[in-house]
Motif scaffolding. Structure first.
Motif, PDB file in Angstrom:
ATOM      1  N   LEU A 367      27.078  34.703  13.284  1.00 51.22           N
ATOM      2  CA  LEU A 367      27.649  35.502  12.195  1.00 51.22           C
ATOM      3  C   LEU A 367      26.610  36.486  11.660  1.00 51.22           C
ATOM      4  O   LEU A 367      26.907  37.664  11.398  1.00 51.22           O
ATOM      5  N   ASN A 368      25.409  35.991  11.499  1.00 55.74           N
ATOM      6  CA  ASN A 368      24.322  36.834  11.016  1.00 55.74           C
ATOM      7  C   ASN A 368      24.091  38.018  11.962  1.00 55.74           C
ATOM      8  O   ASN A 368      23.926  39.170  11.545  1.00 55.74           O
ATOM      9  N   TYR A 369      24.108  37.701  13.247  1.00 53.11           N
ATOM     10  CA  TYR A 369      23.933  38.744  14.250  1.00 53.11           C
ATOM     11  C   TYR A 369      25.134  39.687  14.268  1.00 53.11           C
ATOM     12  O   TYR A 369      24.991  40.914  14.418  1.00 53.11           O
ATOM     13  N   MET A 370      26.339  39.128  14.086  1.00 58.04           N
ATOM     14  CA  MET A 370      27.546  39.936  14.135  1.00 58.04           C
ATOM     15  C   MET A 370      27.586  40.944  12.993  1.00 58.04           C
ATOM     16  O   MET A 370      28.036  42.085  13.160  1.00 58.04           O
ATOM     17  N   VAL A 371      27.116  40.519  11.827  1.00 58.75           N
ATOM     18  CA  VAL A 371      27.117  41.442  10.682  1.00 58.75           C
ATOM     19  C   VAL A 371      26.276  42.671  10.990  1.00 58.75           C
ATOM     20  O   VAL A 371      26.673  43.808  10.725  1.00 58.75           O
ATOM     21  N   ARG A 372      25.093  42.437  11.571  1.00 61.20           N
ATOM     22  CA  ARG A 372      24.243  43.559  11.913  1.00 61.20           C
ATOM     23  C   ARG A 372      24.884  44.432  12.989  1.00 61.20           C
ATOM     24  O   ARG A 372      24.824  45.667  12.936  1.00 61.20           O
ATOM     25  N   GLU A 373      25.524  43.785  13.954  1.00 63.99           N
ATOM     26  CA  GLU A 373      26.188  44.535  15.007  1.00 63.99           C
ATOM     27  C   GLU A 373      27.359  45.346  14.451  1.00 63.99           C
ATOM     28  O   GLU A 373      27.609  46.478  14.887  1.00 63.99           O
ATOM     29  N   MET A 374      28.083  44.752  13.527  1.00 61.49           N
ATOM     30  CA  MET A 374      29.218  45.461  12.939  1.00 61.49           C
ATOM     31  C   MET A 374      28.749  46.684  12.159  1.00 61.49           C
ATOM     32  O   MET A 374      29.417  47.735  12.148  1.00 61.49           O
ATOM     33  N   GLN A 375      27.591  46.549  11.493  1.00 58.93           N
ATOM     34  CA  GLN A 375      27.040  47.714  10.809  1.00 58.93           C
ATOM     35  C   GLN A 375      26.719  48.820  11.811  1.00 58.93           C
ATOM     36  O   GLN A 375      27.015  49.998  11.581  1.00 58.93           O
ATOM     37  N   THR A 376      26.118  48.405  12.924  1.00 57.40           N
ATOM     38  CA  THR A 376      25.798  49.392  13.959  1.00 57.40           C
ATOM     39  C   THR A 376      27.054  50.025  14.522  1.00 57.40           C
ATOM     40  O   THR A 376      27.130  51.247  14.733  1.00 57.40           O
ATOM     41  N   LEU A 377      28.075  49.188  14.784  1.00 57.03           N
ATOM     42  CA  LEU A 377      29.335  49.703  15.316  1.00 57.03           C
ATOM     43  C   LEU A 377      30.020  50.641  14.332  1.00 57.03           C
ATOM     44  O   LEU A 377      30.643  51.633  14.731  1.00 57.03           O
TER      45      LEU A 377
END
Length: 609
Positions: A367-377
């Motif tokens: 989830l922590n990683y996904m949040v950062r990825e979602m920001q990038t996306l």
């Protein structure tokens, strides 16, 4: 709304406000503890009935064994009387006329056959005696004088009437005061001259001890009217009532005796050559049977009760631990939302989430990683929207890739794998199976892009999708994929071009069908024309002619596309952009006549790409 409906509605409203912990406890009680309790009650009742039946059968066997033992002793006495009846030495002594008493006493003492019989059969025979009709005084252990007083006794009169046949009576021993069976029979010579009476007395223990040792009502009745032995005071009326019930010959007799419901068991004994009948009867109070049966049943299910208690304790401990982990995950998610810049190595320290490196910790890490990825996306999407000069086809391709990239595959696969493992632990095979198929389907969707894949690969994804839907619709909708796997493995096409049409068949054409739904997917390879024809057919609701024309028209209108048909239009667009206008999708349908979709593709061998 009915009263039951109102109650159900109130329960639903109350359930909405329950926390996860409370819901878990409620589920444990409803689907764990209560079914176990119901099963224990059923098992206890069944065991109780079995115990009662076993006790009844045991009592029947015990009575039968005792009757068999007594019958064996009676047969032994009858056989001995036959031997003595035809014994030449015995006849010689009984017919001899002695001149003095001394000679008679000597002969009687030397005749040791009777003593030998008693020594041999001491377990059954108490005494053997011959009453002689003589004018001399006879009084020893085995020979006695037949006096006038003896001739007046009922047993003597009955014996004479039998004319040499065995006569059975129940007499009291004057020395021991115990009552026992005795065989008497008149002895004749070969010319039918009466010489005396033979008496063989059986041991009283054969019948009396068995009756007295019973811990419930037990009685031995002669000819249904007179008491022989009883371990309680019984009246003539009670004996008559018991024998009347016993003569019904029912397999399982229950009677009311002295205000109690009792199980009646009996066994009858009929001596050979006799009209007499001796009946052994036992009466066991129902309360005693139930009390013993319940005790035995309780002992039999005690291990299961102990196991259930241990299970409940384990469930409580697991519930507390799992609830604590969920609470830690919730706090950690709040931390991630509030601290979007936090690194992965610091996030695990939030709210105790790192106390165990389990699936919940992995979910939080992803989830922590996904949040950062979602920001990038999100930033990438904003930049992509600014590039209005990009070609329409490129825009569709980007949207397709963005849709696949909105959820990080690593997180999604880990999450599905976590679900599968938890399902296997809980022995939920269907959930584990759905997780595997969903993972396979999503991997195919996310890895597809514009690269060509084999027809076998495409059909495999379609079968995964159908298997997932089969868990939802069951027998309401039956789907079938018909293709030659080896042949389809040699040819390639665009990925994910069949599944949208199968999905439309489930969702739009057949979702409301209660039964009889059918979907058929077929692959036809025409090497002569170098074409691949894919057919998706259903027997669902279909559509009107106007609706069919509208859908076919919108398949090629990418600017004013109805959003409900974006999936199939996207398939048609991708085919035409890749292979040309000669290929694509056509649709035929009729109101309540189902729908048939044909996808026309070029025949491309895998080795040619």
């Amino acid at each position: 709304m009915s009263r039951i409906g109102k109650i159900i509605q109130k329960i639903k409203e109350a359930a909405k406000g329950l926390k996860f912990r409370e819901r878990m406890i409620l589920l444990y009680v409803l689907f764990g503890i209560l079914p176990f309790l119901a099963a224990y009650v059923i098992i206890f009742q069944s065991t109780n009935r079995n115990m009662v039946e076993q006790m009844r059968q045991s009592e029947i066997r015990k009575l039968a064994a005792q009757a068999e033992q007594i019958t064996g002793s009676i047969d032994l006495a009858t056989e001995l009387s036959e031997r003595l009846y035809y014994d030449n030495e015995q006849e010689k002594i009984t017919l001899k006329r002695y001149s003095n008493t001394e000679d008679m006493v000597v002969d009687y003492r030397e005749f040791d056959l009777l003593s030998e019989y008693i020594k041999t059969y001491y377990r059954d025979i108490m005494s053997i005696c011959i009453y002689l009709d003589t004018d001399r005084r006879v009084d020893n252990l085995y020979f006695k004088k037949l006096t006038d007083a003896i001739r007046q006794r009922p047993w003597y009169i009955s014996t004479v009437k039998m004319q040499g046949q065995p006569c059975w009576t129940y007499l009291t021993n004057t020395m021991t005061t115990h009552r026992g069976l005795r065989l008497t029979r008149t002895m004749y010579t070969q010319d039918r001259t009466e010489v005396g009476i033979l008496s063989i007395a059986l041991k009283a223990e054969l019948t009396e001890d068995f009756i007295m040792e019973q811990d419930h009502y037990a009685v031995m009745i002669h000819n249904g009217t007179s008491k022989v032995h009883a371990n309680f005071d019984i009246t003539a009326d009670e004996m008559e009532e018991i024998m009347a019930t016993a003569h019904t010959r029912e397999e399982n007799l229950w009677v009311n005796f002295r205000g109690e419901r009792c199980m009646l068991n009996f066994s009858s004994i009929r001596p050979r050559y006799s009209f007499d009948e001796y009946t052994i009867v036992t009466l066991i109070p129902y309360n005693d049977i139930v009390s013993q049966a319940r005790g035995d049943a309780l002992v039999s299910i005690t291990p299961a009760i102990i196991a259930t208690v241990i299970m409940i304790i384990a469930i409580g401990v697991l519930n507390d631990w799992f609830n604590g982990r969920l609470l830690a995950l919730k706090n950690a998610m709040h931390y991630v939302v509030e601290n979007k810049e936090a690194a992965d190595n610091t996030a695990v320290e939030v709210a105790g989430i790192g106390d165990a490196r389990d699936e919940i910790w992995e979910i939080y890490r992803d989830l922590n990683y996904m949040v950062r990825e979602m920001q990038t996306l999100t930033e990438t999407a904003n930049r992509e929207r600014l590039q209005k000069e990009q070609l329409h086809s490129r825009q569709r391709d980007v949207e397709f890739k963005m849709l696949a990239a909105q959820i990080n595959p690593h997180f999604l696969y880990n999450t599905l794998e976590t679900i599968r493992m938890l399902a296997l632990i809980d022995q939920e095979k269907e959930i584990a199976d759905i997780s595997v198929m969903l993972t396979k389907l999503l991997r195919g969707s996310l890895d597809a892009g514009q690269e060509l894949r084999t027809l076998a690969w495409e059909m495999d994804l379609v079968e995964c999708y159908i298997r997932i839907q089969s868990y939802r619709f069951g027998d309401r909708i039956v789907a079938e994929v018909i293709y030659d796997k080896e042949e389809c493995a040699r040819y390639v096409t665009l990925p994910l071009i069949v599944q949208p049409f199968v999905e439309n068949a489930y969702v739009h054409a057949m979702e409301d069908m209660e039964s009889g739904g059918k979907i058929v997917v077929r692959v036809r390879i025409d090497e002569a024309e170098s074409l691949v024809r894919l057919y998706i057919e259903d027997n669902g609701a279909g559509m009107s002619r106007e609706k069919q024309e509208d859908v076919n028209r919108n398949l090629n209108d990418f600017e004013n596309l109805d959003r409900s048909h974006i999936g199939i239009a996207n398939v048609n667009q991708r085919i035409k952009l890749r292979f040309g206008e000669a290929y694509g999708v056509t649709l035929e349908s009729g109101q309540n006549k189902g729908t048939k979709v044909e996808i026309l593709l070029p025949l491309i061998r895998e080795e040619n790409i």
